[in-house]
Design a protein around this motif. Structure first.
Motif, short mmCIF file in Angstrom:
data_model
loop_
_atom_site.label_atom_id
_atom_site.label_comp_id
_atom_site.label_asym_id
_atom_site.label_seq_id
_atom_site.Cartn_x
_atom_site.Cartn_y
_atom_site.Cartn_z
N PRO A 8 -7.41 10.70 5.33
CA PRO A 8 -7.74 9.45 4.65
C PRO A 8 -7.42 9.48 3.16
CG PRO A 8 -9.49 10.06 6.16
CD PRO A 8 -8.55 11.21 6.13
N LEU A 9 -7.56 10.64 2.54
CA LEU A 9 -7.22 10.75 1.12
C LEU A 9 -5.73 10.53 0.91
CD1 LEU A 9 -8.00 11.36 -1.80
CD2 LEU A 9 -7.71 13.80 -1.30
N VAL A 10 -4.90 11.08 1.82
CA VAL A 10 -3.45 10.87 1.73
C VAL A 10 -3.12 9.39 1.90
CG1 VAL A 10 -1.23 11.41 2.79
CG2 VAL A 10 -2.96 13.21 2.54
N GLN A 11 -3.80 8.73 2.85
CA GLN A 11 -3.60 7.30 3.06
C GLN A 11 -3.90 6.53 1.78
OE1 GLN A 11 -3.03 5.24 6.19
NE2 GLN A 11 -2.70 3.74 4.58
N GLU A 12 -5.01 6.86 1.13
CA GLU A 12 -5.38 6.15 -0.09
C GLU A 12 -4.39 6.44 -1.21
OE1 GLU A 12 -9.21 5.29 -3.01
OE2 GLU A 12 -9.40 6.71 -1.35
N VAL A 13 -3.94 7.68 -1.32
CA VAL A 13 -2.95 8.01 -2.35
C VAL A 13 -1.67 7.23 -2.13
CG1 VAL A 13 -1.47 9.85 -3.25
CG2 VAL A 13 -3.91 10.29 -2.88
N LEU A 14 -1.21 7.16 -0.86
CA LEU A 14 -0.01 6.38 -0.55
C LEU A 14 -0.19 4.92 -0.97
CD1 LEU A 14 1.00 7.69 3.00
CD2 LEU A 14 2.31 7.96 0.90
N ASP A 15 -1.35 4.37 -0.61
CA ASP A 15 -1.63 2.98 -0.97
C ASP A 15 -1.60 2.78 -2.48
OD1 ASP A 15 -1.83 1.71 1.47
OD2 ASP A 15 -4.00 1.92 1.64
N LEU A 16 -2.24 3.67 -3.23
CA LEU A 16 -2.34 3.49 -4.67
C LEU A 16 -0.98 3.66 -5.36
CD1 LEU A 16 -5.75 5.23 -5.44
CD2 LEU A 16 -5.25 2.78 -5.36
N ILE A 17 -0.15 4.56 -4.84
CA ILE A 17 1.21 4.71 -5.40
C ILE A 17 2.00 3.43 -5.18
CG2 ILE A 17 3.42 5.91 -5.15
CD1 ILE A 17 1.84 8.44 -4.47
N GLY A 18 1.93 2.91 -3.96
CA GLY A 18 2.63 1.66 -3.67
C GLY A 18 2.09 0.50 -4.50
N ILE A 19 0.76 0.44 -4.64
CA ILE A 19 0.14 -0.62 -5.44
C ILE A 19 0.61 -0.56 -6.88
CG2 ILE A 19 -2.08 -1.26 -6.49
CD1 ILE A 19 -3.35 -0.72 -3.73
N PHE A 20 0.63 0.63 -7.46
CA PHE A 20 1.05 0.77 -8.86
C PHE A 20 2.51 0.38 -9.03
CE2 PHE A 20 2.23 3.12 -12.73
CZ PHE A 20 1.24 2.68 -13.60
N ALA A 21 3.37 0.84 -8.11
CA ALA A 21 4.79 0.52 -8.21
C ALA A 21 5.04 -0.97 -8.08
CB ALA A 21 5.57 1.28 -7.13
N PHE A 22 4.40 -1.61 -7.09
CA PHE A 22 4.58 -3.05 -6.91
C PHE A 22 3.98 -3.83 -8.09
CE2 PHE A 22 5.44 -3.25 -2.14
CZ PHE A 22 6.71 -3.76 -2.33
N ALA A 23 2.84 -3.37 -8.60
CA ALA A 23 2.23 -4.05 -9.74
C ALA A 23 3.16 -4.00 -10.96
CB ALA A 23 0.88 -3.42 -10.07
N LEU A 24 3.81 -2.87 -11.16
CA LEU A 24 4.78 -2.77 -12.26
C LEU A 24 5.92 -3.77 -12.08
CD1 LEU A 24 5.06 1.10 -12.75
CD2 LEU A 24 4.05 -0.52 -14.35
N SER A 25 6.41 -3.88 -10.84
CA SER A 25 7.52 -4.81 -10.60
C SER A 25 7.07 -6.24 -10.84
CB SER A 25 8.07 -4.64 -9.18
OG SER A 25 7.25 -5.27 -8.21
N GLY A 26 5.84 -6.58 -10.40
CA GLY A 26 5.34 -7.93 -10.63
C GLY A 26 5.12 -8.22 -12.10
#
Length: 214
Positions: A8-26
């Motif tokens: 579950p920690l890996v799942q959350e890390v994956l989510d947060l990396i994707g969230i940060f990258a997409f937030a930067l693009s937005g």
């Protein structure tokens, strides 16, 4: 039922990396569109969380994790602040938007597929939901900023295909019981590389016979 055995920690890390990258693009696109600070924050949040919220609603993970884990909500705000104060020169912003969008696409297609599998979805619809997780935020970002979504624009380089590829790799690895944090990262990297190659070489999906892009 096929499950994706990922901590579950890996799942959350994956989510947060994707969230940060997409937030930067937005946020970077908001700067290019000359949005104010509120507009930058809103576009960062929508881009980062839109695909994940859709995923959670479809699989029945309600309320969506974006509204129950404060890290999911605050990460886009951090990205928006970074862009607001330290964004590159305007002439270079589009390149950064596309780069971070590709990273978010790769990470989210993996994270979305993993979560769908763990909620009991068949591997095939899990692929579709993983891809939807990856492209949903970018779709909303483009619509809100007045851009034709890359997913639909006939002159845009392939967008959904890299996400589908990354999602399919995750499902195949899960079926073969080979899905690990390392192979998950590899699937995400492949999706990112395919998207970046498409941007570099202008790879596009074929049009209907006898038609041309406008």
């Amino acid at each position: 039922m096929v499950t994706a055995i990922v901590n579950p920690l890996v799942q959350e890390v994956l989510d947060l990396i994707g969230i940060f990258a997409f937030a930067l693009s937005g946020a970077l696109l908001a700067v290019r569109k000359r949005f104010d600070a509120v507009g930058i924050a809103v576009l960062a949040e929508v881009t980062a969380l839109g695909g994940g919220v859709f995923r959670d609603l479809v699989i029945g993970a309600v309320p969506p994790v974006a509204f129950t884990d404060i890290a999911y909500f605050t990460t886009p705000l951090v990205a928006a602040a970074v862009v607001f104060f330290w964004h590159p020169r305007l002439a270079r912003i589009r390149r950064f938007v596309l780069l971070f969008d590709a990273v978010g696409l790769g990470v989210f297609c993996v994270a979305g597929t993993v979560k769908a599998l763990n909620f009991g979805m068949h591997p095939l619809p899990a692929v579709a939901l993983g891809a939807a997780t990856a492209i949903g935020g970018g779709l909303l970002r483009d619509l809100l900023s007045g851009e034709i979504p890359a997913l639909l624009h006939p002159r845009s380089e392939i967008y959904a295909v890299p996400a589908l590829l990354g999602s399919a790799l995750v499902s195949i690895l899960a079926v073969l019981h080979l899905l690990t944090p390392i192979t998950s990262a590899l699937a995400a990297l492949i999706a990112v590389v395919v998207r970046l190659l498409a941007l570099h070489y202008g790879w596009r999906a074929p049009l209907a016979r006898g038609t041309t892009a406008q």
